[in-house]
Write a protein that holds these residues in place. Sequence first.
Motif, PDB file in Angstrom:
ATOM      1  N   MET A   1      -4.723 -20.425  12.047  1.00 34.09           N
ATOM      2  CA  MET A   1      -4.862 -21.503  13.033  1.00 34.09           C
ATOM      3  C   MET A   1      -4.446 -22.842  12.431  1.00 34.09           C
ATOM      4  N   ALA A   2      -3.873 -23.695  13.244  1.00 32.73           N
ATOM      5  CA  ALA A   2      -3.463 -25.021  12.766  1.00 32.73           C
ATOM      6  C   ALA A   2      -4.702 -25.820  12.369  1.00 32.73           C
ATOM      7  N   LYS A   3      -4.539 -26.657  11.375  1.00 33.57           N
ATOM      8  CA  LYS A   3      -5.661 -27.493  10.940  1.00 33.57           C
ATOM      9  C   LYS A   3      -6.009 -28.515  12.013  1.00 33.57           C
ATOM     10  N   ILE A   4      -7.295 -28.837  12.084  1.00 38.26           N
ATOM     11  CA  ILE A   4      -7.725 -29.906  12.984  1.00 38.26           C
ATOM     12  C   ILE A   4      -7.282 -31.239  12.392  1.00 38.26           C
ATOM     13  N   ARG A   5      -6.661 -32.070  13.221  1.00 40.01           N
ATOM     14  CA  ARG A   5      -6.186 -33.372  12.731  1.00 40.01           C
ATOM     15  C   ARG A   5      -7.082 -34.494  13.245  1.00 40.01           C
ATOM     16  N   VAL A   6      -7.536 -35.317  12.334  1.00 44.45           N
ATOM     17  CA  VAL A   6      -8.463 -36.391  12.675  1.00 44.45           C
ATOM     18  C   VAL A   6      -7.873 -37.729  12.226  1.00 44.45           C
ATOM     19  N   LEU A   7      -7.959 -38.715  13.104  1.00 40.77           N
ATOM     20  CA  LEU A   7      -7.594 -40.071  12.703  1.00 40.77           C
ATOM     21  C   LEU A   7      -8.887 -40.832  12.446  1.00 40.77           C
ATOM     22  N   ILE A   8      -9.037 -41.350  11.240  1.00 39.89           N
ATOM     23  CA  ILE A   8     -10.178 -42.212  10.953  1.00 39.89           C
ATOM     24  C   ILE A   8      -9.656 -43.649  10.942  1.00 39.89           C
ATOM     25  N   ALA A   9     -10.313 -44.495  11.719  1.00 41.98           N
ATOM     26  CA  ALA A   9      -9.805 -45.848  11.870  1.00 41.98           C
ATOM     27  C   ALA A   9     -10.932 -46.857  11.797  1.00 41.98           C
ATOM     28  N   LYS A  10     -10.587 -48.013  11.290  1.00 39.06           N
ATOM     29  CA  LYS A  10     -11.551 -49.119  11.258  1.00 39.06           C
ATOM     30  C   LYS A  10     -11.010 -50.270  12.089  1.00 39.06           C
ATOM     31  N   PRO A  11     -11.488 -50.381  13.307  1.00 40.27           N
ATOM     32  CA  PRO A  11     -11.028 -51.497  14.135  1.00 40.27           C
ATOM     33  C   PRO A  11     -11.718 -52.780  13.689  1.00 40.27           C
ATOM     34  N   GLY A  12     -11.077 -53.882  13.938  1.00 41.44           N
ATOM     35  CA  GLY A  12     -11.735 -55.167  13.736  1.00 41.44           C
ATOM     36  C   GLY A  12     -11.681 -55.675  12.313  1.00 41.44           C
ATOM     37  N   LEU A  13     -12.548 -56.634  12.068  1.00 36.06           N
ATOM     38  CA  LEU A  13     -12.341 -57.469  10.888  1.00 36.06           C
ATOM     39  C   LEU A  13     -13.168 -57.095   9.665  1.00 36.06           C
ATOM     40  N   ASP A  14     -14.046 -56.088   9.785  1.00 35.60           N
ATOM     41  CA  ASP A  14     -14.893 -55.923   8.608  1.00 35.60           C
ATOM     42  C   ASP A  14     -14.084 -55.388   7.433  1.00 35.60           C
ATOM     43  N   GLY A  15     -14.503 -55.799   6.246  1.00 35.78           N
ATOM     44  CA  GLY A  15     -13.648 -55.629   5.081  1.00 35.78           C
ATOM     45  C   GLY A  15     -14.050 -54.512   4.141  1.00 35.78           C
ATOM     46  N   HIS A  16     -14.916 -53.616   4.599  1.00 34.24           N
ATOM     47  CA  HIS A  16     -15.363 -52.555   3.691  1.00 34.24           C
ATOM     48  C   HIS A  16     -14.934 -51.210   4.218  1.00 34.24           C
ATOM     49  N   ASP A  17     -14.286 -50.425   3.400  1.00 33.61           N
ATOM     50  CA  ASP A  17     -13.933 -49.108   3.929  1.00 33.61           C
ATOM     51  C   ASP A  17     -14.429 -47.959   3.053  1.00 33.61           C
ATOM     52  N   ARG A  18     -15.404 -48.236   2.220  1.00 29.90           N
ATOM     53  CA  ARG A  18     -15.927 -47.161   1.397  1.00 29.90           C
ATOM     54  C   ARG A  18     -16.454 -46.013   2.280  1.00 29.90           C
ATOM     55  N   GLY A  19     -17.217 -46.382   3.317  1.00 29.32           N
ATOM     56  CA  GLY A  19     -17.784 -45.367   4.213  1.00 29.32           C
ATOM     57  C   GLY A  19     -16.693 -44.533   4.873  1.00 29.32           C
ATOM     58  N   ALA A  20     -15.659 -45.212   5.354  1.00 33.92           N
ATOM     59  CA  ALA A  20     -14.577 -44.505   6.043  1.00 33.92           C
ATOM     60  C   ALA A  20     -13.859 -43.571   5.079  1.00 33.92           C
ATOM     61  N   LEU A  21     -13.712 -44.006   3.832  1.00 35.40           N
ATOM     62  CA  LEU A  21     -13.034 -43.161   2.838  1.00 35.40           C
ATOM     63  C   LEU A  21     -13.881 -41.941   2.489  1.00 35.40           C
ATOM     64  N   VAL A  22     -15.187 -42.150   2.398  1.00 34.69           N
ATOM     65  CA  VAL A  22     -16.088 -41.027   2.100  1.00 34.69           C
ATOM     66  C   VAL A  22     -16.028 -40.002   3.233  1.00 34.69           C
ATOM     67  N   ILE A  23     -16.029 -40.504   4.458  1.00 39.31           N
ATOM     68  CA  ILE A  23     -15.960 -39.593   5.619  1.00 39.31           C
ATOM     69  C   ILE A  23     -14.623 -38.856   5.637  1.00 39.31           C
ATOM     70  N   SER A  24     -13.534 -39.583   5.367  1.00 34.64           N
ATOM     71  CA  SER A  24     -12.216 -38.941   5.354  1.00 34.64           C
ATOM     72  C   SER A  24     -12.194 -37.802   4.348  1.00 34.64           C
ATOM     73  N   GLN A  25     -12.686 -38.075   3.150  1.00 33.20           N
ATOM     74  CA  GLN A  25     -12.685 -37.037   2.121  1.00 33.20           C
ATOM     75  C   GLN A  25     -13.585 -35.874   2.539  1.00 33.20           C
ATOM     76  N   GLY A  26     -14.745 -36.212   3.106  1.00 41.31           N
ATOM     77  CA  GLY A  26     -15.693 -35.174   3.538  1.00 41.31           C
ATOM     78  C   GLY A  26     -15.075 -34.235   4.564  1.00 41.31           C
ATOM     79  N   LEU A  27     -14.317 -34.809   5.493  1.00 42.80           N
ATOM     80  CA  LEU A  27     -13.691 -33.966   6.523  1.00 42.80           C
ATOM     81  C   LEU A  27     -12.561 -33.130   5.917  1.00 42.80           C
ATOM     82  N   ARG A  28     -11.846 -33.712   4.953  1.00 44.08           N
ATOM     83  CA  ARG A  28     -10.814 -32.926   4.258  1.00 44.08           C
ATOM     84  C   ARG A  28     -11.455 -31.748   3.546  1.00 44.08           C
ATOM     85  N   ASP A  29     -12.607 -31.991   2.950  1.00 44.54           N
ATOM     86  CA  ASP A  29     -13.314 -30.896   2.267  1.00 44.54           C
ATOM     87  C   ASP A  29     -13.712 -29.794   3.250  1.00 44.54           C
ATOM     88  N   HIS A  30     -13.790 -30.142   4.544  1.00 43.87           N
ATOM     89  CA  HIS A  30     -14.092 -29.143   5.580  1.00 43.87           C
ATOM     90  C   HIS A  30     -12.809 -28.589   6.198  1.00 43.87           C
TER      91      HIS A  30
END
Length: 272
Positions: A1-30
């Motif tokens: 089966m084709a892999k599920i493709r997810v777009l992780i995005a941070k809208p707006g002005l906040d300047g921290h993406d540690r959380g988004a990066l952790v989630i991205s890696q976590g989903l890749r691990d799945h």
Amino acid sequence: MAKIRVLIAKPGLDGHDRGALVISQGLRDHGMEVVYTGLRQSPAQIAKAAIQEDVDVVGLSSLSGAHRTLFPKVVEELKAANASDIPVIGGGVIPAEDIPFLVEQGVKKIFTSGSSIEDLANYIIDLVSPTEKEITKKISHIGIAVKSIEQSLPFYIKKLGLKLEGMEEVESENVKVAFLKIGESRFELLEPTDDTSPIYKFIEKKGEGIHHIALDVDDIELRMRNLSKNGIQFINAEPKTGAHQSTIAFIHPKSAHGVLFELCEEAGGDQT
Ligand code: ZN
């Protein structure tokens, strides 16, 4: 089966993406393929990326407190680009009292800081898997083009021992049809009623023989929508009325490796 493709995005002005990066890696691990847009994306940019990357789901993260405007804006932008079938989910620092508002605005689900990557991954898998209604369970019938039903019936009845279930005319196709029951399925003999009938043209070109295979479906509009979304072309864009007051649509053989498939939703829903 084709892999599920997810777009992780941070809208707006906040300047921290540690959380988004952790989630991205976590989903890749799945086992998912994750595209991360980076910081400070506008809702329009996010919608555009989601379409270009052909993702199955968009995950938004916000810590800045602007989720009430930005999350609905992404949903809106997707809708404006005819891509409202791509579900949007969100997470980050989201007060519980904002969740009903966001859901009302079309965000599928909000994950609060207490939820695990497993919760998120499992939710995404459920979200993009075919639903019960999208599983093809049986062959409704096999359509066979004949010059004359009367002349072909003896073969099916006397030689194969099948029972004639009924005969009727289907005006939308300019054909007369006869149904012969075989187990859970049927043979549908199709005889043209005039020379504008697609069956007439089929016989002219190829002679008598197997014309189409009809798949029994529960919700034809849902199936057409989702197949179209996945690049499958239909001969008729809108469902039409077939024999026995069923609702039918034909997939173009170009999209089905040379086979003419009919989707067939029987009248009255589940009759089997
Ligand atoms: Zn048919």
